[in-house]
Enzyme design. Sequence first.
Site, mmCIF file in Angstrom:
data_model
loop_
_atom_site.group_PDB
_atom_site.id
_atom_site.type_symbol
_atom_site.label_atom_id
_atom_site.label_comp_id
_atom_site.label_asym_id
_atom_site.label_seq_id
_atom_site.Cartn_x
_atom_site.Cartn_y
_atom_site.Cartn_z
ATOM 1 C CG HIS A 109 -0.217 -0.412 2.755
ATOM 2 N ND1 HIS A 109 0.106 -1.329 3.096
ATOM 3 C CD2 HIS A 109 0.077 0.873 3.532
ATOM 4 C CE1 HIS A 109 0.674 -1.199 4.109
ATOM 5 N NE2 HIS A 109 0.731 0.188 4.372
ATOM 6 C CG HIS A 111 1.164 5.030 4.246
ATOM 7 N ND1 HIS A 111 0.408 5.126 5.394
ATOM 8 C CD2 HIS A 111 1.873 4.076 4.097
ATOM 9 C CE1 HIS A 111 0.817 3.732 6.029
ATOM 10 N NE2 HIS A 111 1.673 3.352 5.414
HETATM 11 P P1 5GP Z 1 2.502 0.240 7.379
HETATM 12 O O1 5GP Z 1 2.909 0.435 8.599
HETATM 13 O O2 5GP Z 1 2.138 -1.144 7.052
HETATM 14 O O3 5GP Z 1 2.896 0.898 6.127
HETATM 15 O O4 5GP Z 1 0.845 0.919 7.357
HETATM 16 C C1 5GP Z 1 -0.151 0.210 7.533
HETATM 17 C C2 5GP Z 1 -1.276 1.161 8.081
HETATM 18 O O5 5GP Z 1 -2.484 0.599 7.804
HETATM 19 C C3 5GP Z 1 -1.322 1.839 9.309
HETATM 20 O O6 5GP Z 1 -1.093 3.293 9.046
HETATM 21 C C4 5GP Z 1 -2.562 1.643 10.165
HETATM 22 O O7 5GP Z 1 -3.133 2.603 10.567
HETATM 23 C C5 5GP Z 1 -3.636 1.175 8.829
HETATM 24 N N1 5GP Z 1 -4.345 0.112 9.062
HETATM 25 C C6 5GP Z 1 -4.312 -1.067 9.782
HETATM 26 N N2 5GP Z 1 -5.552 -1.766 10.118
HETATM 27 C C7 5GP Z 1 -6.285 -0.837 9.401
HETATM 28 C C8 5GP Z 1 -7.728 -1.111 8.918
HETATM 29 O O8 5GP Z 1 -8.275 -2.165 9.561
HETATM 30 N N3 5GP Z 1 -8.370 -0.360 8.384
HETATM 31 C C9 5GP Z 1 -7.669 0.904 7.758
HETATM 32 N N4 5GP Z 1 -8.536 1.700 7.300
HETATM 33 N N5 5GP Z 1 -6.574 1.059 8.062
HETATM 34 C C10 5GP Z 1 -5.846 0.112 8.737
#
Ligand code: 5GP
Length: 152
Positions: A109, A111
């Site tokens: 993903h 951001h």
């Molecule tokens: P990463 O650290 O993997 O780059 O970011 C994962 C992101 O996914 C985090 O910013 C977290 O807040 C978001 N996230 C985790 N679980 C969920 C969810 O169930 N729904 C949504 N909309 N975001 C999520």
Amino acid sequence: MRARSLPVSVPDCIFCRIVKREAPASIVYEDETTLAFLDIRPMITGHTLVIPKSHAAYLEDLSKDSSGPILETARKVAAALRRSGLPCEAVNLWLANGKAAGQEVFHVHFHVLPRFGGDGFGIRAGRGYGRTPERTELDGTAEKIRRALEDQ
Ligand code: 5GP
Ligand code: ZN
């Protein structure tokens, strides 16, 4: 006409569950292969996640056909954020690819983060930042990466 393939999903992946509408999300954009929705714990208002609908844990797991569309959707979301009326003078794209890079959800993903003066964001550079390596060192590093690229 090429047959449309259904997104590959993994049952216990929260983002796959969002794609299948098995988990709630505030969706801002969807097309055939990508989905954009608000982060549940926003770093800033408008913090949006852009995913491929088909499950892939890491950036390098994406096929040639599915890497381009997530950037295109991130581009659209970035343009929309600037027009949205939310505080947004600029945008950062961030992609954590692997645990050591901060990845917590193993469905690739982007951001998309609205930015504005005084928003309090900062990037802390790692150990080793601040020096200017010799050209020979840069060339040696580039050679390692070039060779690895040839293997793809
Ligand atoms: P990463 O650290 O993997 O780059 O970011 C994962 C992101 O996914 C985090 O910013 C977290 O807040 C978001 N996230 C985790 N679980 C969920 C969810 O169930 N729904 C949504 N909309 N975001 C999520
Ligand atoms: Zn997934």
